[in-house]
Design an enzyme around this catalytic site. Sequence first.
Site, short mmCIF file in Angstrom:
data_model
loop_
_atom_site.label_atom_id
_atom_site.label_comp_id
_atom_site.label_asym_id
_atom_site.label_seq_id
_atom_site.Cartn_x
_atom_site.Cartn_y
_atom_site.Cartn_z
N ASP A 15 -0.10 5.09 0.78
CA ASP A 15 -0.35 6.10 1.83
C ASP A 15 -0.29 5.45 3.22
OD1 ASP A 15 -0.95 8.15 -0.09
OD2 ASP A 15 -2.97 7.35 -0.30
N ASP A 61 0.88 -1.16 0.00
CA ASP A 61 0.00 0.00 0.00
C ASP A 61 0.93 1.22 0.00
OD1 ASP A 61 -2.33 1.65 0.49
OD2 ASP A 61 -1.54 1.87 2.51
C1 BG6 Z 1 -5.84 5.66 -0.12
C2 BG6 Z 1 -5.96 6.37 1.20
O1 BG6 Z 1 -4.52 5.29 -0.34
O2 BG6 Z 1 -6.27 6.52 -1.19
C3 BG6 Z 1 -7.38 6.88 1.39
O3 BG6 Z 1 -5.62 5.49 2.25
C4 BG6 Z 1 -7.76 7.77 0.21
O4 BG6 Z 1 -7.47 7.58 2.60
C5 BG6 Z 1 -7.62 6.98 -1.08
O5 BG6 Z 1 -9.10 8.23 0.35
C6 BG6 Z 1 -7.96 7.80 -2.32
O6 BG6 Z 1 -6.98 8.79 -2.49
P1 BG6 Z 1 -7.00 9.91 -3.60
O7 BG6 Z 1 -5.58 10.41 -3.64
O8 BG6 Z 1 -7.41 9.26 -4.90
O9 BG6 Z 1 -7.99 10.94 -3.17
MG MG Z 2 -2.70 3.19 3.56
#
Ligand code: BG6
Ligand code: MG
Length: 213
Positions: free
Chosen positions: A12, A10
Amino acid sequence: MRDFDAVIFDLDGVICFTDEYHYQAWKAMADGLGVYFDRKINNRLRGVSRMESLDIVLENYHGELSEAEKNELADQKNELYKKLLARMSPADLSEEVKTTLDELRRRGYLLAIGSSSKNAPFILRQIGLGEYFDAVSDGNHITRSKPDPEVFEKAAKMLLTDAGRCLVVEDAVSGAEAAHRGGMRCACVGDAASAGAGDVNLKSVKELLEILP
Ligand code: BG6
Ligand code: MG
């Protein structure tokens, strides 16, 4: 024989601390709307798509919003989030994560990203990992976000590897569930490790080097 051929990370909250930027951006949006939001609620957004995250944030909003207004709020959050991402550089990639990735590659593992984020390619470029991974499966490739296994199944497919030979590394409870539903095992860190959601629950990413020979 080894248990795994590939490790799917993963992004984030595992590779980099963009989970904190997600929190700050949602918090600013929620404050602007007068909606209560805290870190406990933020933990429920881990791994969840942008629009599904918005629905969770709006659980504390007592009023009606049209689809257009909701899209506008999601865009507002994303613009704030991208401003925070724009400040990132390779210095935001921790020595620990980089050393762990390099050592896993040296040991012969295929390395991939499995992230719900549509910003994943931008983040990877910002931290100097734009060309690093053998496969990047992200929010731009999927129709269902975690806990659906689609993002990890796509990563395994890109790597030409069976699900059962992939270890997923996650900080989200929804991500651990996605891995399991996809027939993969999961090593958790952070929030998901605290919740005991993994097959193994690690204190830090570098402990992967102890479980992956
Ligand atoms: C994930 C995060 O990696 O990405 C979530 O953990 C987030 O919190 C999701 O909502 C979508 O991210 P983005 O950058 O497309 O808004
Ligand atoms: Mg994550």
